[in-house]
Design a protein around this motif. Sequence first.
Motif, PDB file in Angstrom:
ATOM      1  N   ARG B 173       0.843  -1.205   0.000  1.00 47.57           N
ATOM      2  CA  ARG B 173       0.000   0.000   0.000  1.00 47.57           C
ATOM      3  C   ARG B 173       0.869   1.243   0.000  1.00 47.57           C
ATOM      4  NH1 ARG B 173      -4.230  -2.236   3.400  1.00 47.57           N
ATOM      5  NH2 ARG B 173      -6.019  -2.637   2.050  1.00 47.57           N
ATOM      6  N   GLU B 174       1.865   1.223   0.862  1.00 46.17           N
ATOM      7  CA  GLU B 174       2.738   2.383   0.954  1.00 46.17           C
ATOM      8  C   GLU B 174       3.468   2.616  -0.372  1.00 46.17           C
ATOM      9  OE1 GLU B 174       4.476   2.591   4.766  1.00 46.17           O
ATOM     10  OE2 GLU B 174       6.209   3.720   4.065  1.00 46.17           O
ATOM     11  N   LEU B 175       3.961   1.550  -0.948  1.00 44.45           N
ATOM     12  CA  LEU B 175       4.687   1.701  -2.216  1.00 44.45           C
ATOM     13  C   LEU B 175       3.765   2.181  -3.332  1.00 44.45           C
ATOM     14  CD1 LEU B 175       7.056  -1.378  -2.146  1.00 44.45           C
ATOM     15  CD2 LEU B 175       7.685   1.020  -2.039  1.00 44.45           C
ATOM     16  N   MET B 176       2.526   1.761  -3.287  1.00 43.90           N
ATOM     17  CA  MET B 176       1.572   2.190  -4.308  1.00 43.90           C
ATOM     18  C   MET B 176       1.416   3.703  -4.267  1.00 43.90           C
ATOM     19  SD  MET B 176       0.616  -0.169  -6.153  1.00 43.90           S
ATOM     20  CE  MET B 176       1.009  -1.415  -4.943  1.00 43.90           C
ATOM     21  N   LEU B 177       1.244   4.233  -3.070  1.00 42.98           N
ATOM     22  CA  LEU B 177       1.109   5.680  -2.924  1.00 42.98           C
ATOM     23  C   LEU B 177       2.366   6.402  -3.403  1.00 42.98           C
ATOM     24  CD1 LEU B 177      -0.644   6.213   0.470  1.00 42.98           C
ATOM     25  CD2 LEU B 177      -1.146   7.404  -1.643  1.00 42.98           C
ATOM     26  N   ARG B 178       3.487   5.892  -2.962  1.00 37.76           N
ATOM     27  CA  ARG B 178       4.727   6.571  -3.330  1.00 37.76           C
ATOM     28  C   ARG B 178       4.980   6.459  -4.819  1.00 37.76           C
ATOM     29  NH1 ARG B 178       9.017   4.950   1.350  1.00 37.76           N
ATOM     30  NH2 ARG B 178      10.295   6.528   0.332  1.00 37.76           N
ATOM     31  N   THR B 179       4.495   5.374  -5.418  1.00 38.71           N
ATOM     32  CA  THR B 179       4.605   5.270  -6.872  1.00 38.71           C
ATOM     33  C   THR B 179       3.812   6.365  -7.554  1.00 38.71           C
ATOM     34  OG1 THR B 179       4.856   2.870  -6.753  1.00 38.71           O
ATOM     35  CG2 THR B 179       4.175   3.795  -8.851  1.00 38.71           C
ATOM     36  N   SER B 180       2.604   6.609  -7.060  1.00 35.62           N
ATOM     37  CA  SER B 180       1.821   7.638  -7.742  1.00 35.62           C
ATOM     38  C   SER B 180       2.477   8.998  -7.574  1.00 35.62           C
ATOM     39  CB  SER B 180       0.372   7.644  -7.233  1.00 35.62           C
ATOM     40  OG  SER B 180       0.333   7.898  -5.864  1.00 35.62           O
ATOM     41  N   LEU B 181       3.161   9.224  -6.462  1.00 36.53           N
ATOM     42  CA  LEU B 181       3.899  10.480  -6.326  1.00 36.53           C
ATOM     43  C   LEU B 181       5.085  10.523  -7.274  1.00 36.53           C
ATOM     44  CD1 LEU B 181       3.881  11.055  -2.476  1.00 36.53           C
ATOM     45  CD2 LEU B 181       2.684  12.332  -4.231  1.00 36.53           C
ATOM     46  N   ALA B 182       5.766   9.384  -7.406  1.00 37.75           N
ATOM     47  CA  ALA B 182       6.906   9.343  -8.316  1.00 37.75           C
ATOM     48  C   ALA B 182       6.452   9.589  -9.748  1.00 37.75           C
ATOM     49  CB  ALA B 182       7.606   7.987  -8.206  1.00 37.75           C
ATOM     50  N   ILE B 183       5.358   8.962 -10.128  1.00 37.55           N
ATOM     51  CA  ILE B 183       4.869   9.139 -11.494  1.00 37.55           C
ATOM     52  C   ILE B 183       4.402  10.571 -11.710  1.00 37.55           C
ATOM     53  CG2 ILE B 183       3.041   8.470 -13.081  1.00 37.55           C
ATOM     54  CD1 ILE B 183       3.311   5.647 -12.110  1.00 37.55           C
ATOM     55  N   ALA B 184       3.689  11.100 -10.719  1.00 35.93           N
ATOM     56  CA  ALA B 184       3.202  12.468 -10.878  1.00 35.93           C
ATOM     57  C   ALA B 184       4.363  13.444 -11.001  1.00 35.93           C
ATOM     58  CB  ALA B 184       2.325  12.844  -9.687  1.00 35.93           C
ATOM     59  N   THR B 185       5.478  13.115 -10.374  1.00 35.62           N
ATOM     60  CA  THR B 185       6.613  14.033 -10.423  1.00 35.62           C
ATOM     61  C   THR B 185       7.370  13.946 -11.746  1.00 35.62           C
ATOM     62  OG1 THR B 185       6.875  13.778  -8.031  1.00 35.62           O
ATOM     63  CG2 THR B 185       8.711  14.730  -9.224  1.00 35.62           C
ATOM     64  N   PHE B 186       7.500  12.735 -12.271  1.00 33.25           N
ATOM     65  CA  PHE B 186       8.402  12.537 -13.411  1.00 33.25           C
ATOM     66  C   PHE B 186       7.704  12.049 -14.667  1.00 33.25           C
ATOM     67  CE2 PHE B 186      11.077  11.919  -9.604  1.00 33.25           C
ATOM     68  CZ  PHE B 186      11.990  12.923  -9.842  1.00 33.25           C
ATOM     69  N   GLU B 187       6.381  12.085 -14.697  1.00 33.11           N
ATOM     70  CA  GLU B 187       5.688  11.513 -15.848  1.00 33.11           C
ATOM     71  C   GLU B 187       5.901  12.385 -17.092  1.00 33.11           C
ATOM     72  OE1 GLU B 187       1.508  11.506 -15.096  1.00 33.11           O
ATOM     73  OE2 GLU B 187       1.522  13.619 -14.544  1.00 33.11           O
ATOM     74  N   GLN B 188       5.837  11.735 -18.213  1.00 38.08           N
ATOM     75  CA  GLN B 188       5.761  12.446 -19.472  1.00 38.08           C
ATOM     76  C   GLN B 188       4.294  12.770 -19.697  1.00 38.08           C
ATOM     77  OE1 GLN B 188       8.727  13.042 -21.169  1.00 38.08           O
ATOM     78  NE2 GLN B 188       9.478  12.238 -19.208  1.00 38.08           N
ATOM     79  N   PRO B 189       4.008  13.948 -20.204  1.00 33.57           N
ATOM     80  CA  PRO B 189       2.601  14.337 -20.312  1.00 33.57           C
ATOM     81  C   PRO B 189       1.787  13.363 -21.138  1.00 33.57           C
ATOM     82  CG  PRO B 189       4.069  16.096 -21.085  1.00 33.57           C
ATOM     83  CD  PRO B 189       4.932  14.973 -20.663  1.00 33.57           C
TER      84      PRO B 189
END
Lengths: 256, 256
Positions: B173-189
């Motif tokens: 669960r924790e990693l899932m949340l942190r993944t969405s933060l990582a993606i939101a930070t570094f995603e390509q539009p």
Amino acid sequence: MKRTRTLKRKPKRSEPKHREPEAVDPRSIDDDPVVQGILTAISQKRLKPGAKLGEDKLAAAFGTTRIHIRQALAYLASRKVVMQIPNRGAFVYRPSWEEAQDIFAARRIIETAAVSAAIDRLDKAGRAELKAHMDREARHDRNDRWASLSLTAEFHVLVAKLAGNRVLLEMSRELMLRTSLAIATFEQPGEPDCSPDAHPDIGALILARDKAGAIHAMRHHIEEMEQRIRPKEGEDEVDELTAIFQEIGARARAGG
Amino acid sequence: MKRTRTLKRKPKRSEPKHREPEAVDPRSIDDDPVVQGILTAISQKRLKPGAKLGEDKLAAAFGTTRIHIRQALAYLASRKVVMQIPNRGAFVYRPSWEEAQDIFAARRIIETAAVSAAIDRLDKAGRAELKAHMDREARHDRNDRWASLSLTAEFHVLVAKLAGNRVLLEMSRELMLRTSLAIATFEQPGEPDCSPDAHPDIGALILARDKAGAIHAMRHHIEEMEQRIRPKEGEDEVDELTAIFQEIGARARAGG
DNA sequence: GATGTATGTATTGTGAACAAATATACGGCA
DNA sequence: TGCCGTATATTTGTTCACAATACATACATC
């Protein structure tokens, strides 16, 4: 308070332009002396699972205020090191038997992966650090129980550090703490936490880059730890009672 | 509480016999509506990394007092979902590029192990739950972006749940949340978080008890996610600045 | 004598005001 | 116009006091 009618004729940015934070020293609560104090007291087994952590007493002991204590306790509760019960206070966390087993299972997964990664990226500095630790562990005073406990936990943390993954390292640290709570709860009297002879073997296998061997040794080592604990006798009876009460509580909360 | 050390010589039962806690409904802060609200806002990407979380505004928004908000923010900070900077406030956490990579690496380790364990202990109820989720994911409205995001994360959590290890489940669960933060930070539009077609494949392989295949598919799926993000241009320059500020801050703290 | 109730005490939880720190806005000056 | 020092204003951090809850003892009743 009241915008003193300063007719902002150029409201180009009515929204306050809050600079976004640039990773400035978060001064983590991990450094907090209260957190550190409780943590070391637990890993040294001077605080037993179930022990009450009263706010006033802690405040007096650490020479600080209750607010500070409450923050520290809340943090420790989020890490499942203490258990907070509303209107009753904070207690040293006491894992269930199932949770204790889950902790060891998680450690098998994470620490074998850590061993593998550590071997992959082992460099000169890492070798030196590992050797230095093995030296310290070999020559430490075995009668100093608290030093022993700290050192044995440090070995596992070191391996996680050598794996070079900070997220994995956080998880290992957390699991290490929870392991000591699990052991303190279910240990058989008089047995050590860790078989002290396993660490030199694992360390040597890592230094030799024997990946399969090191992984196997680590898994075996953790399984050995796990087999030292036994479910508490009479625990079933308590579990039965609490199951009943929990059911009642749930029903009451549901409104029936 | 000055409690001026009153010499109490021997009060027969001065120590209150605090019953040890018996696993009574801890009513976790996880259920707190403020925590839940911020969490869902983040996983739905309505709160972006770096966004300021002002205490007064949150208190007004949730119709509560600052005390509750501060507790919730402290909890989220301990989970590395928000970042607290002294005297400046709380912000949605923005992981570094290295941390983002570490998160994906940790997910590879934990989720492949979870797949394996899930297959080992797959029973009728588990099959049903997995099938039900796959149905929902297949027939959900792909235009509802927020529902999509929730569902895709739920698949990974479900696999962890089927593995039957609560500690592993918390970590997932924790990693899932942190993944969405990582993606939101570094995603390509414009790219989705998860390739939506991977989940049915993985689910089918689990149902077929094809352990090697399912593990491989899961690892591949996570690697695919990871390859969708790219380090931010100009990030180095920022890092340089923060390094300087951190150094200055450290010097100031040291008392020079 | 045991059980249930009432009161007193200790501890936790909460709210409001106060203090400190930071960010923003303004005005002077080159 | 652009920069910098000062003043204001907003926001966070802390203290204090009080309210609510649970615990322990004492008492009344059966």
